[in-house]
Write an enzyme that holds these catalytic residues in place. Structure first.
Site, mmCIF file in Angstrom:
data_model
loop_
_atom_site.group_PDB
_atom_site.id
_atom_site.type_symbol
_atom_site.label_atom_id
_atom_site.label_comp_id
_atom_site.label_asym_id
_atom_site.label_seq_id
_atom_site.Cartn_x
_atom_site.Cartn_y
_atom_site.Cartn_z
ATOM 1 N N TYR A 120 -6.238 -1.332 7.578
ATOM 2 C CA TYR A 120 -7.321 -1.931 6.810
ATOM 3 C C TYR A 120 -7.789 -0.986 5.704
ATOM 4 O O TYR A 120 -7.896 -1.390 4.538
ATOM 5 C CB TYR A 120 -8.476 -2.283 7.743
ATOM 6 C CG TYR A 120 -9.607 -3.033 7.072
ATOM 7 C CD1 TYR A 120 -9.387 -4.271 6.480
ATOM 8 C CD2 TYR A 120 -10.898 -2.510 7.046
ATOM 9 C CE1 TYR A 120 -10.416 -4.974 5.873
ATOM 10 C CE2 TYR A 120 -11.932 -3.207 6.444
ATOM 11 C CZ TYR A 120 -11.692 -4.444 5.857
ATOM 12 O OH TYR A 120 -12.712 -5.123 5.248
ATOM 13 N N LYS A 169 -7.136 -1.803 1.572
ATOM 14 C CA LYS A 169 -8.226 -1.947 0.605
ATOM 15 C C LYS A 169 -8.156 -0.877 -0.488
ATOM 16 O O LYS A 169 -8.446 -1.156 -1.672
ATOM 17 C CB LYS A 169 -9.569 -1.889 1.331
ATOM 18 C CG LYS A 169 -9.856 -3.106 2.197
ATOM 19 C CD LYS A 169 -9.963 -4.390 1.384
ATOM 20 C CE LYS A 169 -10.460 -5.554 2.236
ATOM 21 N NZ LYS A 169 -10.594 -6.803 1.465
#
Length: 313
Positions: A145, A149
């Protein structure tokens, strides 16, 4: 405006769809339901200003007609979800983001990237300003994650600098409210669901780690302010009031009337010890600040959880 909202059936995405339609925009919601839920946008079906497209943006993303803005909220965002879908999380942050950037470029539209405070990792600077580059473990348990990002931000800026795409990057801090899922693994969800089920609230470590919690209506208002602004970002949108996990638990216990107590478990790997946004840029350039205090926001959220748990039982 005609706005494409990728991930529009998710927790934040569905509230964003509501806010855009309420102000008179036309919304094209794109979701593949890997973590989004049709129920989150069911109330919008049939609205003249709402179109729903079931599509995986990693495979392709094209929308007929003019588009003024493409808003990318498409990603698993809770620990439970990105642990369950690590490759999909990396794919949507890379291939999916590029497909949306290509759409924005073709349509001469503004591209809005929903990034995250996770790009700061376990921060060594507190609170976290946008100028802080972060303290992130690129091969850690949460890296699918964090790095998705971070890559999305880099890709967004590459399109801005090399192709002239108008872009906006928001860094989202902990957000809560109705339409969160009771089993999504976030601390607010965990505490409320456990309290309503009559279970002890799980505290990881000593409970002194901190988070800053922003009610969803405030968060989405910040998104819209950034979309309408001349700012590129990244800009932090979150509530700067910091709470320990023990303090959060105490408020949830009070509001739910729970009597089951607390139970302590080991702290998860790479779990940040502190998380608090510096919102100076948002205040200065967007005239934005949160207005809903944690206790009031939780009071708005708990009835939704009660209904959802009753429906699931």
């Amino acid at each position: 405006m005609r706005v494409v909202v990728a991930g529009g059936a998710g927790f934040l995405g569905s509230h964003l769809c509501d806010a855009l339609i309420d102000r008179g925009d036309e919304v094209v919601c794109v979701d593949n339901y890997i973590t989004g839920r049709a129920a989150n946008v069911a109330h919008l079906i049939g609205h003249d200003s709402f179109t729903l497209i079931e599509q995986d943006i990693v495979v392709a993303c094209d929308v007929d007609g003019d588009v003024d803005a493409v808003m990318n909220l498409a990603s698993p965002a809770s620990p439970k979800d990105y642990y369950a879908f690590p490759i999909e999380t990396l794919d949507v942050g890379s291939i999916g983001t590029r497909n949306l950037l290509e759409l924005a470029d073709r349509k001469s539209a503004t591209f809005f990237m929903a990034s995250t405070s996770e790009v700061y990792g376990d921060p060594l600077v507190h609170p976290q300003p946008e100028t802080y580059w972060g303290h992130v473990n690129s091969i850690g348990h949460r890296s699918m994650y964090d790095e998705a990002k971070r890559f999305s931000e880099a890709l967004t800026m590459a399109y801005h600098r090399s192709k002239g795409v108008d872009v906006k990057i928001v860094r989202i801090f902990n957000t809560y409210g109705p339409r969160m899922q009771p089993d999504d693994g976030r601390v607010v969800s965990n505490f409320i669901a456990q309290a309503l089920r009559g279970e002890a609230l799980t505290i990881y470590g000593d409970g002194q780690q901190t988070r800053s919690f922003c009610y969803v209506a405030d968060e989405v208002r910040g998104f819209v302010a950034l979309l309408d602004s001349d700012q590129t970002g990244p800009i932090n949108i979150g509530n700067p009031v910091e709470f320990t996990m023990l303090e959060l638990a105490e408020i949830v216990v009070e509001l739910t009337g729970s009597t089951a107590g607390l139970v302590h478990e080991p702290l998860p790997s790479d779990d940040p010890k502190q998380r608090q946004p510096d919102i100076t840029l948002a205040t200065r350039h967007l005239d934005w600040a949160p207005t809903i205090a944690l206790r009031a926001g939780l009071a708005k959220t708990i009835p939704y959880f009660a209904d959802e748990l009753a429906r699931q039982s």
